[in-house]
Design a protein around this motif. Sequence first.
Motif, short mmCIF file in Angstrom:
data_model
loop_
_atom_site.label_atom_id
_atom_site.label_comp_id
_atom_site.label_asym_id
_atom_site.label_seq_id
_atom_site.Cartn_x
_atom_site.Cartn_y
_atom_site.Cartn_z
N ILE A 1 -9.91 7.56 -39.96
CA ILE A 1 -9.28 6.25 -39.76
C ILE A 1 -7.78 6.42 -39.53
O ILE A 1 -7.21 5.79 -38.63
N VAL B 1 -13.44 10.03 -31.15
CA VAL B 1 -14.01 8.92 -31.93
C VAL B 1 -15.54 9.00 -32.04
O VAL B 1 -16.08 8.83 -33.14
N THR C 1 -13.61 10.43 -43.87
CA THR C 1 -13.54 9.07 -43.34
C THR C 1 -12.10 8.58 -43.31
O THR C 1 -11.65 7.99 -42.32
N ILE C 2 -11.37 8.80 -44.40
CA ILE C 2 -9.96 8.39 -44.46
C ILE C 2 -9.16 9.12 -43.39
O ILE C 2 -8.34 8.51 -42.70
N VAL D 1 -7.16 7.85 -36.01
CA VAL D 1 -7.33 6.83 -34.97
C VAL D 1 -6.13 5.88 -34.95
O VAL D 1 -5.65 5.50 -33.88
N MET D 2 -5.63 5.52 -36.13
CA MET D 2 -4.46 4.63 -36.20
C MET D 2 -3.24 5.29 -35.56
O MET D 2 -2.51 4.65 -34.81
N ILE E 1 -17.34 8.24 -39.52
CA ILE E 1 -16.57 7.21 -40.22
C ILE E 1 -17.48 6.34 -41.09
O ILE E 1 -17.03 5.74 -42.04
N ARG E 2 -18.76 6.33 -40.84
CA ARG E 2 -19.68 5.45 -41.56
C ARG E 2 -20.19 6.01 -42.87
O ARG E 2 -21.00 5.41 -43.53
#
Length: 91
Positions: free
Chosen positions: A35, A18, A31-32, A38-39, A23-24
């Motif tokens: 995310i 992470v 970025t997708i 992480v999910m 991600i920013r």
Amino acid sequence: MKNIMYMGLALGMLFYAVPRMDIRSGFTLPTIFGIVWVMFALVIIAAHLHEILGVDDETKRELAKVKHMKKWQLEQMLQGKRKMLQFKKMR
């Protein structure tokens, strides 16, 4: 023990990856991916935590009882047919 080890491994991967994810940077493909990754990691951790806590032990016991009863009913049905076949053969 296996669930604790796998959950620890997933947590370690999450804590390692992470801070290195970008991600920013807006709505971009990396970025997708970050995310979604992480999910998935959080779902894996939640599943192992669910198993460790034994949330659905009662459900497992009930399902085992139902399976046992269905197996017994099938055996009784098959034995009944065998008896009828043996009775017909004697005549």
